[in-house]
Design an enzyme around this catalytic site. Sequence first.
Site, mmCIF file in Angstrom:
data_model
loop_
_atom_site.group_PDB
_atom_site.id
_atom_site.type_symbol
_atom_site.label_atom_id
_atom_site.label_comp_id
_atom_site.label_asym_id
_atom_site.label_seq_id
_atom_site.Cartn_x
_atom_site.Cartn_y
_atom_site.Cartn_z
ATOM 1 C CE LYS A 11 2.434 6.749 3.784
ATOM 2 N NZ LYS A 11 3.582 7.131 2.908
ATOM 3 C CE1 TYR A 51 3.965 2.607 -0.217
ATOM 4 C CE2 TYR A 51 4.512 1.579 1.882
ATOM 5 C CZ TYR A 51 3.920 2.612 1.161
ATOM 6 O OH TYR A 51 3.286 3.637 1.827
ATOM 7 C CG ASN A 114 4.457 10.766 2.608
ATOM 8 O OD1 ASN A 114 4.052 9.806 3.264
ATOM 9 N ND2 ASN A 114 4.817 10.669 1.344
ATOM 10 C CG HIS A 117 -0.928 4.589 0.504
ATOM 11 N ND1 HIS A 117 -0.034 4.538 -0.536
ATOM 12 C CD2 HIS A 117 -2.039 3.921 0.079
ATOM 13 C CE1 HIS A 117 -0.571 3.849 -1.541
ATOM 14 N NE2 HIS A 117 -1.785 3.465 -1.187
ATOM 15 C CD GLU A 128 -2.986 0.907 -3.289
ATOM 16 O OE1 GLU A 128 -3.586 1.882 -2.780
ATOM 17 O OE2 GLU A 128 -1.851 0.999 -3.799
HETATM 18 O O1 CDP Z 1 2.828 7.849 -1.501
HETATM 19 P P1 CDP Z 1 3.006 8.277 -2.930
HETATM 20 O O2 CDP Z 1 2.155 7.492 -3.915
HETATM 21 O O3 CDP Z 1 2.833 9.762 -3.099
HETATM 22 O O4 CDP Z 1 4.538 8.027 -3.317
HETATM 23 P P2 CDP Z 1 5.288 6.748 -3.892
HETATM 24 O O5 CDP Z 1 6.295 7.235 -4.903
HETATM 25 O O6 CDP Z 1 4.327 5.689 -4.337
HETATM 26 O O7 CDP Z 1 6.117 6.230 -2.627
HETATM 27 C C1 CDP Z 1 5.488 5.516 -1.597
HETATM 28 C C2 CDP Z 1 6.021 5.992 -0.272
HETATM 29 O O8 CDP Z 1 7.404 5.659 -0.170
HETATM 30 C C3 CDP Z 1 6.000 7.509 -0.066
HETATM 31 O O9 CDP Z 1 4.736 7.997 0.313
HETATM 32 C C4 CDP Z 1 7.043 7.687 1.023
HETATM 33 O O10 CDP Z 1 6.518 7.424 2.316
HETATM 34 C C5 CDP Z 1 8.061 6.601 0.661
HETATM 35 N N1 CDP Z 1 9.221 7.139 -0.053
HETATM 36 C C6 CDP Z 1 10.434 7.267 0.637
HETATM 37 O O11 CDP Z 1 10.531 6.904 1.803
HETATM 38 N N2 CDP Z 1 11.534 7.795 -0.013
HETATM 39 C C7 CDP Z 1 11.461 8.174 -1.299
HETATM 40 N N3 CDP Z 1 12.551 8.679 -1.908
HETATM 41 C C8 CDP Z 1 10.244 8.053 -2.002
HETATM 42 C C9 CDP Z 1 9.130 7.529 -1.352
HETATM 43 MG MG MG Z 2 2.230 5.540 -4.590
#
Ligand code: CDP
Ligand code: MG
Length: 156
Positions: A11, A51, A114, A117, A128
Site C-alpha cells: 500500500k 473493496y 496497514n 493487502h 484478486e
Molecule cells: O485488509 P484486511 O483483509 O485485513 O481487512 P478488511 O477488513 O478486509 O479491510 C480492508 C482494508 O480496509 C483494511 O486493510 C484497511 O486498510 C481498511 N479499513 C479501514 O480503513 N478502516 C476500518 N475500520 C477497517 C478497514
Molecule cells: Mg480483507
Amino acid sequence: MNEERTLIIIKPDALQRNLLGEIVGRFEQKGLKIIGMKMIQLEDAILAEHYSHHVDKPFFASLKNFMKSSPVVVMALSGLNAISAVRLIVGPTKGYEADAGSIRGDLSLSGQTNIVHASDSSGSAEKEVARFFKSEELFDYKKIDFEFVYGEEERG
Ligand code: CDP
Ligand code: MG
C-alpha cells in the site's frame, strides 16, 4: 501439493515509508515464489470492485483516498497453502493489535494505513490475482530452492 496463489498489494504507506524492500524480502525469505509483480496507480473503479464488501462503510471514502495517494506495488505469490501462510505473515487488520513478527505488527500502528493487502480465502485469491494481473503478466518458472523449501512428500 496444495499450491495456492495469492494477491498482495503493497500500500501507499509502505511506499512512502521506504518499506518496499523489507516487505518483498519477508515474502522471499518465507520461501514464497513471486509469480507476478508490478507498480500501478489504483483508481476508483478497481477499488470499488476490490473493496466491494466495504463500499457502504463509513471509512470507504478515506480508504479510497489513501489507496490512490501514490502508486502501489501488486504481487502474486505462490506456494504451499500460500493464502493462509501469507495472512499469518501479514497479521490481522489493525496494526496496533497485530503480533510482533508480523508485517503489520512490526511496521504499522493503524487500522487503515496497514502496509499490505493480502487475499483472505481461496474464493477471493484467484479472483484478486485475475483482477490485477493479465495471464501474460504471470510467470511459471522453476525456482532452484524448491527442493529445500519443501520436503520430498510435499514436492510430490
Ligand atoms: O485488509 P484486511 O483483509 O485485513 O481487512 P478488511 O477488513 O478486509 O479491510 C480492508 C482494508 O480496509 C483494511 O486493510 C484497511 O486498510 C481498511 N479499513 C479501514 O480503513 N478502516 C476500518 N475500520 C477497517 C478497514
Ligand atoms: Mg480483507
